[in-house]
Enzyme design. Structure first.
Site, short mmCIF file in Angstrom:
data_model
loop_
_atom_site.label_atom_id
_atom_site.label_comp_id
_atom_site.label_asym_id
_atom_site.label_seq_id
_atom_site.Cartn_x
_atom_site.Cartn_y
_atom_site.Cartn_z
N GLU A 101 0.84 -1.20 0.00
CA GLU A 101 0.00 0.00 0.00
C GLU A 101 0.88 1.25 0.00
O GLU A 101 1.90 1.31 0.68
CB GLU A 101 -0.90 -0.01 1.23
N LYS A 151 -10.01 1.49 -2.35
CA LYS A 151 -10.18 1.02 -0.97
C LYS A 151 -11.52 1.46 -0.39
O LYS A 151 -11.87 2.64 -0.39
CB LYS A 151 -9.03 1.55 -0.11
N CYS A 168 -5.24 -3.28 2.90
CA CYS A 168 -4.97 -3.01 4.30
C CYS A 168 -6.19 -3.21 5.21
O CYS A 168 -6.55 -4.35 5.50
CB CYS A 168 -4.39 -1.59 4.45
#
Length: 273
Positions: free
Chosen positions: A43, A116, A156
């Site tokens: 990331e 995300k 994440c």
């Protein structure tokens, strides 16, 4: 699924985009030299520790920009599929950015995009994070087809939300591999990173390639690292604790089929909506 060799790249990115791209290029070359056909970056591999203004200035429109040019050219040079960790991209709100994972095939063509969805928030003592203040969330779960099978994407904090991946694990075509670029904090990583990764592998009966930031960054932030490759039974095939490097492992179609046939949990699901 077909057999493949996959690599998780671990970095300790700083605020210098050019320097981070050079490091990523070197580590990707190392993974390719070890036979990796699919390489996953962490990331925010091109930029960590910059000010909000600098991160906003680094945004790219999807389809153009120097970071994307680097990813496309690097995938093409090595003849690999490259999951570009995540990069800052334009958002609908001009004061924010999207945290975007882009995938490039061996010819350097962009074949998938994931923004995300889940935004990290944490407050304990002086350690505080509030991604929603500067990041605009995505809304669409994403999986794509590769020469080796179907691949699901997450970034994440998404790791904590199993329902995201269950929506992508529907029969008759569940995904074979989950890739997860991350920059887990050391605080939350020590407590939950391995536990959550192995759980996602076991419950979805898939391989997991998790590429992390791993060390102390120039701004003082410490990320957990422990990039790893995990098999569908939850066994860790390759792991890198802290520091720059690559974790490379073979992903076996035979192993995946054995796990799914001996314990057909995906077929036993009842609550699928």
């Amino acid at each position: 699924m077909k057999d493949q060799r996959a690599a998780a790249v671990q970095m300790i990115s700083g605020p210098d985009v050019a320097g981070n791209l050079a490091t990523a290029g070197r580590l990707i070359a190392t993974a390719a030299a070890q036979g990796a056909q699919l390489v996953v970056l962490p990331e925010y591999f091109p930029l960590i520790g910059a000010s909000d203004a600098d991160r906003l200035a680094a945004r790219e429109r999807v389809g153009e920009g120097p970071i994307q040019d680097f990813l496309a050219a690097t995938a093409r040079r090595h003849g690999i599929w490259l999951v570009g960790g995540s990069i800052p991209t334009d958002a609908d709100d001009s004061a924010k950015l999207r945290n975007t994972c882009l995938v490039f095939d061996a010819a350097g063509r962009q074949v998938a995009r994931y923004d995300k969805i889940h935004l990290f928030g944490f407050a304990r003592g002086e350690e505080r994070y509030d991604e929603a203040a500067t990041i605009e969330p995505g809304s669409v779960p994403v999986a794509f087809d590769s020469p080796w099978g179907r691949v699901a994407l997450g970034i994440c904090y998404d790791l904590r939300f199993p329902e995201l991946f269950r929506t992508l694990a529907q029969l008759p075509t569940p995904f074979d591999l989950l890739v997860l670029p991350a920059a887990f904090t050391d605080t939350t990583g020590r407590a939950h990173w391995e536990l959550l990764l192995r759980a996602r592998a076991v419950e979805n009966q898939c391989y997991v390639v998790a590429s992390a930031q791993g060390g102390q960054h120039p701004n003082g932030r410490v990320t957990h690292g422990n990039s790893m490759v995990i098999d569908p039974w939850g066994d860790i095939l390759a792991r890198l604790d802290k520091g720059e490097g690559v974790a490379v492992a073979e992903l076996s179609a035979t192993r995946l089929a054995e796990v799914r046939s001996s314990l057909p949990a995906l077929q036993h699901r009842k609550l699928t909506n």
